[in-house]
Design a protein around this motif. Structure first.
Motif, PDB file in Angstrom:
ATOM      1  N   LEU A 146       0.853  -1.184   0.000  1.00 23.28           N
ATOM      2  CA  LEU A 146       0.000   0.000   0.000  1.00 23.28           C
ATOM      3  C   LEU A 146       0.888   1.233   0.000  1.00 23.28           C
ATOM      4  CD1 LEU A 146      -3.131   0.590   2.201  1.00 23.28           C
ATOM      5  CD2 LEU A 146      -1.316   2.281   2.223  1.00 23.28           C
ATOM      6  N   LEU A 147       0.575   2.196  -0.884  1.00 25.33           N
ATOM      7  CA  LEU A 147       1.460   3.348  -1.075  1.00 25.33           C
ATOM      8  C   LEU A 147       0.728   4.676  -0.965  1.00 25.33           C
ATOM      9  CD1 LEU A 147       2.953   1.797  -4.290  1.00 25.33           C
ATOM     10  CD2 LEU A 147       4.167   1.912  -2.115  1.00 25.33           C
ATOM     11  N   ARG A 148       1.414   5.648  -0.351  1.00 20.79           N
ATOM     12  CA  ARG A 148       0.926   7.024  -0.338  1.00 20.79           C
ATOM     13  C   ARG A 148       2.146   7.932  -0.516  1.00 20.79           C
ATOM     14  NH1 ARG A 148      -3.007   4.613  -0.493  1.00 20.79           N
ATOM     15  NH2 ARG A 148      -4.945   4.753   0.672  1.00 20.79           N
ATOM     16  N   THR A 149       1.983   9.006  -1.275  1.00 20.20           N
ATOM     17  CA  THR A 149       3.109   9.906  -1.512  1.00 20.20           C
ATOM     18  C   THR A 149       2.643  11.353  -1.436  1.00 20.20           C
ATOM     19  OG1 THR A 149       4.043   8.250  -2.989  1.00 20.20           O
ATOM     20  CG2 THR A 149       5.020  10.427  -3.079  1.00 20.20           C
ATOM     21  N   THR A 150       3.425  12.180  -0.769  1.00 19.87           N
ATOM     22  CA  THR A 150       3.170  13.610  -0.703  1.00 19.87           C
ATOM     23  C   THR A 150       3.467  14.231  -2.068  1.00 19.87           C
ATOM     24  OG1 THR A 150       3.901  13.549   1.589  1.00 19.87           O
ATOM     25  CG2 THR A 150       3.851  15.707   0.548  1.00 19.87           C
ATOM     26  N   PRO A 151       2.627  15.176  -2.517  1.00 24.32           N
ATOM     27  CA  PRO A 151       2.889  15.808  -3.813  1.00 24.32           C
ATOM     28  C   PRO A 151       4.319  16.354  -3.900  1.00 24.32           C
ATOM     29  CG  PRO A 151       0.755  16.493  -3.002  1.00 24.32           C
ATOM     30  CD  PRO A 151       1.393  15.682  -1.904  1.00 24.32           C
ATOM     31  N   GLY A 152       4.967  16.147  -5.028  1.00 20.16           N
ATOM     32  CA  GLY A 152       6.319  16.653  -5.237  1.00 20.16           C
ATOM     33  C   GLY A 152       7.409  15.652  -4.912  1.00 20.16           C
ATOM     34  N   ARG A 153       7.043  14.571  -4.216  1.00 20.11           N
ATOM     35  CA  ARG A 153       8.045  13.542  -3.897  1.00 20.11           C
ATOM     36  C   ARG A 153       8.034  12.455  -4.972  1.00 20.11           C
ATOM     37  NH1 ARG A 153       7.730  13.306   1.812  1.00 20.11           N
ATOM     38  NH2 ARG A 153       8.694  15.179   2.645  1.00 20.11           N
ATOM     39  N   PRO A 154       9.165  11.762  -5.119  1.00 19.04           N
ATOM     40  CA  PRO A 154       9.199  10.692  -6.125  1.00 19.04           C
ATOM     41  C   PRO A 154       8.268   9.538  -5.755  1.00 19.04           C
ATOM     42  CG  PRO A 154      11.195  10.682  -4.792  1.00 19.04           C
ATOM     43  CD  PRO A 154      10.442  11.923  -4.414  1.00 19.04           C
ATOM     44  N   ALA A 155       7.740   8.894  -6.781  1.00 19.34           N
ATOM     45  CA  ALA A 155       6.902   7.711  -6.546  1.00 19.34           C
ATOM     46  C   ALA A 155       7.759   6.587  -5.968  1.00 19.34           C
ATOM     47  CB  ALA A 155       6.269   7.266  -7.859  1.00 19.34           C
ATOM     48  N   TRP A 156       7.095   5.620  -5.328  1.00 20.83           N
ATOM     49  CA  TRP A 156       7.808   4.436  -4.827  1.00 20.83           C
ATOM     50  C   TRP A 156       8.042   3.483  -5.997  1.00 20.83           C
ATOM     51  CZ3 TRP A 156       9.410   4.438   0.172  1.00 20.83           C
ATOM     52  CH2 TRP A 156       8.747   5.274   1.076  1.00 20.83           C
ATOM     53  N   VAL A 172       9.418  -3.548 -12.770  1.00 23.19           N
ATOM     54  CA  VAL A 172       9.367  -2.552 -11.705  1.00 23.19           C
ATOM     55  C   VAL A 172       8.292  -1.542 -12.085  1.00 23.19           C
ATOM     56  CG1 VAL A 172      10.635  -0.772 -10.452  1.00 23.19           C
ATOM     57  CG2 VAL A 172      11.831  -2.825 -11.232  1.00 23.19           C
ATOM     58  N   VAL A 173       7.373  -1.250 -11.164  1.00 20.53           N
ATOM     59  CA  VAL A 173       6.365  -0.222 -11.432  1.00 20.53           C
ATOM     60  C   VAL A 173       6.557   0.933 -10.453  1.00 20.53           C
ATOM     61  CG1 VAL A 173       4.645  -1.760 -12.446  1.00 20.53           C
ATOM     62  CG2 VAL A 173       4.628  -1.372  -9.991  1.00 20.53           C
ATOM     63  N   GLU A 174       6.380   2.125 -10.958  1.00 23.10           N
ATOM     64  CA  GLU A 174       6.473   3.310 -10.096  1.00 23.10           C
ATOM     65  C   GLU A 174       5.066   3.761  -9.763  1.00 23.10           C
ATOM     66  OE1 GLU A 174       9.026   6.446 -11.190  1.00 23.10           O
ATOM     67  OE2 GLU A 174      10.587   5.133 -11.970  1.00 23.10           O
ATOM     68  N   ARG A 175       4.769   3.817  -8.467  1.00 18.68           N
ATOM     69  CA  ARG A 175       3.440   4.226  -8.022  1.00 18.68           C
ATOM     70  C   ARG A 175       3.568   5.219  -6.883  1.00 18.68           C
ATOM     71  NH1 ARG A 175      -0.059   2.921 -11.684  1.00 18.68           N
ATOM     72  NH2 ARG A 175      -1.796   2.705 -10.248  1.00 18.68           N
ATOM     73  N   ALA A 176       2.786   6.278  -6.963  1.00 18.89           N
ATOM     74  CA  ALA A 176       2.763   7.250  -5.870  1.00 18.89           C
ATOM     75  C   ALA A 176       1.682   6.887  -4.854  1.00 18.89           C
ATOM     76  CB  ALA A 176       2.511   8.647  -6.434  1.00 18.89           C
ATOM     77  N   HIS A 177       0.568   6.361  -5.367  1.00 17.29           N
ATOM     78  CA  HIS A 177      -0.574   6.041  -4.506  1.00 17.29           C
ATOM     79  C   HIS A 177      -1.149   4.691  -4.882  1.00 17.29           C
ATOM     80  CE1 HIS A 177      -0.744  10.156  -3.014  1.00 17.29           C
ATOM     81  NE2 HIS A 177      -0.492  10.531  -4.247  1.00 17.29           N
ATOM     82  N   GLY A 178      -1.920   4.138  -3.969  1.00 19.59           N
ATOM     83  CA  GLY A 178      -2.659   2.931  -4.287  1.00 19.59           C
ATOM     84  C   GLY A 178      -1.984   1.674  -3.803  1.00 19.59           C
ATOM     85  N   ALA A 179      -2.200   0.592  -4.568  1.00 20.86           N
ATOM     86  CA  ALA A 179      -1.803  -0.718  -4.083  1.00 20.86           C
ATOM     87  C   ALA A 179      -1.206  -1.571  -5.188  1.00 20.86           C
ATOM     88  CB  ALA A 179      -3.026  -1.429  -3.506  1.00 20.86           C
ATOM     89  N   VAL A 180      -0.328  -2.484  -4.776  1.00 26.43           N
ATOM     90  CA  VAL A 180       0.207  -3.513  -5.656  1.00 26.43           C
ATOM     91  C   VAL A 180       0.092  -4.826  -4.880  1.00 26.43           C
ATOM     92  CG1 VAL A 180       2.183  -4.306  -7.001  1.00 26.43           C
ATOM     93  CG2 VAL A 180       1.878  -1.849  -6.604  1.00 26.43           C
ATOM     94  N   ALA A 181      -0.711  -5.758  -5.390  1.00 27.23           N
ATOM     95  CA  ALA A 181      -0.909  -7.027  -4.679  1.00 27.23           C
ATOM     96  C   ALA A 181      -0.589  -8.192  -5.596  1.00 27.23           C
ATOM     97  CB  ALA A 181      -2.346  -7.133  -4.183  1.00 27.23           C
TER      98      ALA A 181
END
Lengths: 269, 167
Positions: A146-156, A172-181
């Protein structure tokens, strides 16, 4: 404050629900006690949910029911919510996720919501961290993220494990928000039951689903493994969710909207 | 110990040569490395793409760049470096790239003149491979995979990533 430096990052790991759960935070106050207390609240809540829902614990609410469906009129609100979510999951997956007749740890078959409880509980417990201002969250519960990112920061950057060789990444996927299951047979063998036959599903080795909510990413991945051969076509119909699938023969395919880089060409072709 | 270090350096030099080849259009047998002594290196480098999306050439004619070290082009394939002559014999390495990232490093040729060389190779080659792969995994924040049990966790890449940030 120097905005050009990388934000501080810190991890916490706990074993909960028989799984390693790791919390990574990025932000200015990851060393603060108040932040550590919030992380502890996440772990504590997951332990509390495990005490209610674990089918491996005879003393849990589900353990005492021994496979019987909880009575919605008398059940605890969290139990009622999980029962409702399981029904919703059955409807959304065309019956391929069905918690009603699963093999139970103590033998026999019955109601076992474990396949949904993990995602549901993690998403619920993460609320202690998602409203932490200025901090980014990457919560990994046994491979579901589960991912959350503050605006302006790099995605996970989330590596998708190769089920044949877990030390390697398929993509490899870059995601700032949401989920990878991810659901599959790589680590625990064929443990997902085909609800139509009652037997372990083996046609699909691994399914990774990316989307806004962890609960549904996890449920869809599990349903896709149970579904087998035509799972990718079904996954492609899910609004807002993308998927990567490895079949039993090792063939890797993705839905057209898959965000990773590796399979873009193959998915289109 | 000193010899091991120097050997490892020369092996890395071969890797560096390989990357120089990929990122610039350096011809075969370049001698930019201080350690690579020979002008031999006639084997050249080659890059074989397995992913039609990466649009690379192949063979040793040069100019088959897959983009800079960032690897954002998402190329996949294998690349074999030039044979680099070191004081102890020829060294050649091969890397496997998937999605623009190194996924494996193997040696094609290592000095095997005597038993001592072989011992050093047995020690150094796995280290080189591990280093290269660790550098890649450093670019991943987390791993999504089929449910890791508490037992399996200890050997997982996720545990290594967690360990790097526990303090």
């Amino acid at each position: 404050m120097n905005l050009t430096t990388e934000p501080d990052r810190r991890a916490w790991v706990a074993q909960v629900m028989g799984l390693p759960v790791s919390v990574h935070l990025r932000g200015p106050e990851v060393r603060a006690d108040a932040v550590a207390e919030r992380v502890e609240r996440v772990f504590a809540e997951l332990r509390a949910m495990d005490a209610v829902f674990s089918t491996y614990r005879p003393e849990s609410v589900l353990g005492r029911l021994g496979g019987a469906l909880p009575d919605p009129t008398t059940a605890d609100p969290v139990v009622r919510e999980v029962v409702e979510r399981c029904e919703e999951a059955r409807a959304r997956t065309g019956g391929w996720f069905d918690a009603r007749r699963l093999p139970l740890p103590g033998g026999g078959t019955g109601f076992d919501p474990s396949g949904l409880v993990k995602g549901w509980a993690v998403e619920r417990a993460a609320r202690h961290l998602v409203d932490l201002p200025g901090h980014d969250l990457c919560l990994n519960a046994g491979g579901d993220v589960l991912l959350r990112t503050t605006p302006g920061r790099p995605a996970w950057r989330v590596g998708i494990e190769d089920p044949a060789r877990p030390e390697r990444m398929l993509d490899v996927v870059e995601r700032a928000h949401g989920a990878v299951a991810t659901s599959g047979t790589a680590r625990r063998g064929a443990h997902i039951t085909d609800p139509r036959t009652g037997r372990p599903a083996e046609a699909v080795r691994s399914v990774t689903v990316v989307g806004p909510e962890l609960l549904w990413a996890d449920v869809y991945a599990t349903a896709a493994v149970a579904r087998g051969a035509d799972a990718l076509d079904w996954l492609a119909t899910l609004d807002g969710y993308a998927a990567l699938l490895v079949d039993a023969g090792g063939r890797v395919r993705a839905t057209p909207n898959w965000p990773g880089s590796r399979l873009a060409a193959q998915a289109a072709g | 110990m000193r010899r091991i270090t120097i050997w490892l350096l020369s092996t890395v030099a071969a890797l560096v040569l390989l990357f120089s080849y990929k990122t610039s259009t350096m011809g075969a047998g370049g001698d930019t490395s201080a350690i690579a002594s020979g002008s031999d290196g006639s084997a050249g480098s080659s890059w074989t793409a397995t992913d039609d999306g990466s649009g690379t050439g192949s063979g040793s004619s040069g100019g088959s760049s897959t983009g800079s070290s960032g690897g954002s082009s998402g190329g996949s394939g294998t690349a074999t470096g030039s044979v680099t002559q070191t004081r102890w014999g020829p060294v050649q390495v091969k890397i496997t790239v998937s999605g623009g990232k190194i996924t494996d490093v193997t040696t094609v040729q290592v000095p095997d003149g005597n038993r001592r060389d072989q011992e050093i190779n047995d020690y150094a080659v796995p280290i080189l491979r591990q280093e290269a792969l660790a550098a890649q995994s450093a670019q991943i924040d987390t791993v999504s995979g089929a449910t890791v049990t508490s037992d399996g966790y200890r050997e997982s890449l996720q545990s290594a990533i967690d360990a790097a940030h526990l303090r």
